[in-house]
Design an enzyme around this catalytic site. Structure first.
Site, mmCIF file in Angstrom:
data_model
loop_
_atom_site.group_PDB
_atom_site.id
_atom_site.type_symbol
_atom_site.label_atom_id
_atom_site.label_comp_id
_atom_site.label_asym_id
_atom_site.label_seq_id
_atom_site.Cartn_x
_atom_site.Cartn_y
_atom_site.Cartn_z
ATOM 1 N N ASP A 284 36.402 35.590 -94.097
ATOM 2 C CA ASP A 284 36.523 35.338 -92.651
ATOM 3 C C ASP A 284 35.168 35.177 -91.974
ATOM 4 O O ASP A 284 35.018 35.513 -90.796
ATOM 5 C CB ASP A 284 37.302 36.465 -91.946
ATOM 6 C CG ASP A 284 38.649 36.692 -92.574
ATOM 7 O OD1 ASP A 284 39.299 35.700 -92.936
ATOM 8 O OD2 ASP A 284 39.053 37.865 -92.707
ATOM 9 N N GLY B 44 35.151 27.815 -92.573
ATOM 10 C CA GLY B 44 35.899 26.616 -92.186
ATOM 11 C C GLY B 44 35.075 25.736 -91.266
ATOM 12 O O GLY B 44 34.955 24.528 -91.476
ATOM 13 N N GLY C 294 42.420 31.413 -94.889
ATOM 14 C CA GLY C 294 42.799 30.775 -93.631
ATOM 15 C C GLY C 294 41.529 30.238 -93.004
ATOM 16 O O GLY C 294 40.750 30.993 -92.433
ATOM 17 N N GLN D 83 37.626 33.386 -99.303
ATOM 18 C CA GLN D 83 37.321 34.827 -99.279
ATOM 19 C C GLN D 83 35.796 35.040 -99.293
ATOM 20 O O GLN D 83 35.092 34.189 -98.780
ATOM 21 C CB GLN D 83 38.003 35.577 -100.439
ATOM 22 C CG GLN D 83 39.526 35.640 -100.318
ATOM 23 C CD GLN D 83 40.225 34.426 -100.871
ATOM 24 O OE1 GLN D 83 39.893 33.937 -101.935
ATOM 25 N NE2 GLN D 83 41.204 33.913 -100.143
ATOM 26 N N ALA E 132 43.537 34.903 -89.821
ATOM 27 C CA ALA E 132 44.099 33.551 -89.622
ATOM 28 C C ALA E 132 45.349 33.351 -90.479
ATOM 29 O O ALA E 132 46.178 32.494 -90.185
ATOM 30 C CB ALA E 132 43.053 32.497 -89.975
ATOM 31 N N THR E 133 45.504 34.136 -91.543
ATOM 32 C CA THR E 133 46.659 33.962 -92.429
ATOM 33 C C THR E 133 47.776 34.931 -92.072
ATOM 34 O O THR E 133 48.942 34.561 -92.006
ATOM 35 C CB THR E 133 46.226 34.163 -93.898
ATOM 36 O OG1 THR E 133 45.238 33.197 -94.189
ATOM 37 C CG2 THR E 133 47.390 33.989 -94.868
ATOM 38 N N GLY F 61 47.537 37.364 -89.349
ATOM 39 C CA GLY F 61 47.487 37.844 -87.969
ATOM 40 C C GLY F 61 47.076 39.312 -87.872
ATOM 41 O O GLY F 61 47.052 39.896 -86.782
ATOM 42 N N ARG G 258 41.390 42.624 -87.718
ATOM 43 C CA ARG G 258 40.315 42.827 -88.698
ATOM 44 C C ARG G 258 39.529 44.083 -88.333
ATOM 45 O O ARG G 258 39.328 44.364 -87.149
ATOM 46 C CB ARG G 258 39.368 41.634 -88.699
ATOM 47 C CG ARG G 258 40.021 40.373 -89.204
ATOM 48 C CD ARG G 258 39.038 39.209 -89.203
ATOM 49 N NE ARG G 258 39.723 37.969 -89.556
ATOM 50 C CZ ARG G 258 39.489 36.795 -88.998
ATOM 51 N NH1 ARG G 258 38.581 36.669 -88.064
ATOM 52 N NH2 ARG G 258 40.156 35.734 -89.374
HETATM 53 P P1 IMP Z 1 45.089 38.957 -101.859
HETATM 54 O O1 IMP Z 1 43.989 37.973 -102.038
HETATM 55 O O2 IMP Z 1 46.223 38.476 -101.006
HETATM 56 O O3 IMP Z 1 45.556 39.524 -103.172
HETATM 57 O O4 IMP Z 1 44.475 40.210 -101.039
HETATM 58 C C1 IMP Z 1 43.470 41.056 -101.607
HETATM 59 C C2 IMP Z 1 42.469 41.495 -100.534
HETATM 60 O O5 IMP Z 1 41.707 40.360 -100.128
HETATM 61 C C3 IMP Z 1 43.104 42.062 -99.272
HETATM 62 O O6 IMP Z 1 42.243 43.058 -98.752
HETATM 63 C C4 IMP Z 1 43.125 40.865 -98.325
HETATM 64 O O7 IMP Z 1 43.125 41.249 -96.974
HETATM 65 C C5 IMP Z 1 41.818 40.198 -98.707
HETATM 66 N N1 IMP Z 1 41.798 38.763 -98.439
HETATM 67 C C6 IMP Z 1 42.416 37.797 -99.140
HETATM 68 N N2 IMP Z 1 42.160 36.585 -98.611
HETATM 69 C C7 IMP Z 1 41.333 36.797 -97.571
HETATM 70 C C8 IMP Z 1 40.672 35.923 -96.655
HETATM 71 O O8 IMP Z 1 40.772 34.683 -96.700
HETATM 72 N N3 IMP Z 1 39.885 36.528 -95.715
HETATM 73 C C9 IMP Z 1 39.712 37.871 -95.676
HETATM 74 N N4 IMP Z 1 40.300 38.721 -96.508
HETATM 75 C C10 IMP Z 1 41.100 38.186 -97.464
#
Ligand code: IMP
Length: 427
Positions: A13, A17, A40, A224, A299-300, A302, A305
């Protein structure tokens, strides 16, 4: 012309993007290498906020071609929704989006297993996005995943799906006390998906390497961030892929010798979603204030954070494991109204000073950040168009980040719009 990887240098985050969108203006190809619809990526175009989960944000520039690489796990339902959404806005996707035939698919049982496991973990849950990311990568490494190429072989696909669904149903019913899935329905849906995705499928590795050979400008986009990397992040509170720059080589089939630059994107402060260690996290009251100021909601999903001060230790880790050549600092304007701003320069643990981020979760959870305090600038930075337009205190803050992380800043973002961006005088 260059090949540049853009990575998140915190917990995701960071505003990748917007940065990818800006740099795509000059790129021929934009490629994504890991993760899936857990990402997201938000871009603001003509006051409209566009959030993309799987398709690289480069698609918003009519001349770029976009790749979803072999390292990405694809949810076909979300992908087709995204294609339809873009086309409804007059953005042509056909002929510009290419999906690796080696990429793995996220199946309905992956989503079920993800949410069932999280629910069963209670307080020990990871806080995943519930999009089936972990279980899909588990199947990939367990060698029972379904790849895009498998869609071409109807009989083989049916056999693989039946075997997978039988074994997943046992886990869902017997371990998680959940409902089983209907194999026929899933087979029917995925066969239908095959007909729609066919036009996008390509050997993206050959395509991308040819583009590099031809001297095209290529942007490689991570999802990520470094602290969510399955090897270098706050394990087990991480995602199930390698967002670091090395992941781009395996996730696209591009050799490390082809990469010219690695741009690390960081917020001027820090955020994370989900559970896990976060040494510089604010207390509840100040955290709420910063969440409002920065609009810090996922963003994915809601989800709100978690917010904290800029942590130079994790960005130094990111600089090392990604080989960062430049930094992009985002959301600098969110700090505009703060009278004092802190930067974490190191940690203390049981009377010792730690220079590097530790691997031990039990140490990570008890780190005491060492802060230095900087005066705020107490005026808007949003109208600045050059680094020299920024108030002196803001310039000093940024220069200090460069010193502490030992990486030069190339871009500073001071708002969500494309023109609210300062490019430093570097290459
Ligand atoms: P997963 O990727 O859905 O398995 O989630 C694993 C961890 O990564 C969790 O703490 C999520 O909140 C975090 N996470 C996954 N994708 C994102 C992202 O795009 N931005 C921020 N955190 C993410």
């Amino acid at each position: 012309m260059a090949v540049t990887i853009i990575v998140g240098a915190q917990w995701g985050d960071e505003g990748k993007g917007k940065i990818v969108d800006l740099l795509s203006a000059k790129a021929g190809v934009v490629a994504r290498y890991q993760g899936g619809p857990n990402a997201g990526h938000t871009v603001v175009v003509d006051e409209e906020e566009i959030v993309l989960h799987q398709i690289p944000s480069g698609i918003l520039h009519p001349h770029t071609r976009c790749i979803i690489g072999n390292g990405v796990v694809i949810d076909p339902v979300i992908l087709m929704e995204e294609v339809a959404f873009l086309e409804s806005r007059g953005i042509t996707v056909a002929g510009r989006l290419f999906i690796s035939h080696r990429a793995h698919l996220i199946m309905p049982y992956h989503k079920k297993l993800d949410t069932a496991r999280e629910a069963a973990q209670g307080a020990a849950k990871i806080g995943t996005t519930g999009r089936g990311i972990g279980p899909s990568y588990v199947d990939k490494y367990d060698r029972c995943g379904i790849r895009i190429v498998d869609l071409l072989d109807r009989n083989g696909l049916r056999e693989k799906l039946i075997a997978n669904i039988e074994s997943k149903n046992k886990v869902l019913e017997r371990i998680y006390d959940g409902e089983s899935l209907d194999a026929d329905q899933i087979i029917q849906d995925y066969v239908a998906f095959d007909q729609r995705i066919d036009a996008f499928v390509k050997d993206t590795t050959v395509y991308l390497n040819r583009a590099i050979d031809a001297g095209e400008e290529v942007l490689i986009e991570g999802a990520q961030g470094t602290m969510l990397d399955v090897d270098f992040g706050t394990y087990p509170y991480v995602t199930s892929s390698n967002p670091i720059a090395g992941g781009a080589c395996t996730g696209l089939g591009v050799g490390p010798t082809r990469i010219d630059k690695v741009l690390g994107v960081v917020k001027a402060y820090t955020t994370r979603v989900g559970m896990g260690p976060f040494p510089t996290e604010f207390g509840v009251e100040f955290g709420d204030k910063m969440r409002q100021l920065g609009g810090e909601y996922g963003a994915t999903t809601g989800r709100p954070r978690r917010c904290g001060w800029f942590d130079a230790v994790i960005v130094r880790l990111a600089a090392m494991v990604n080989g960062l050549t430049h930094l992009a600092i985002t959301k600098m304007d969110v700090l505009d109204t703060l009278p004092e701003i802190q930067i974490c320069t190191g940690y203390r643990y049981q009377g010792r000073t730690l220079e590097h981020y530790p691997a031990e979760l039990w140490i990570q959870e008890h780190l005491e950040p060492v802060y230095e305090t900087h005066p705020g600038w107490l005026c808007s930075t949003r109208e600045a168009r050059h680094f020299s337009d920024l108030p002196k205190a803001a310039q000093r803050y940024l220069r200090r980040i460069e010193e502490l992380t030992r990486v030069p800043i190339a871009i500073v973002s001071i708002g969500s719009k494309r023109n609210q961006t300062l490019f430093m005088e570097t290459d």
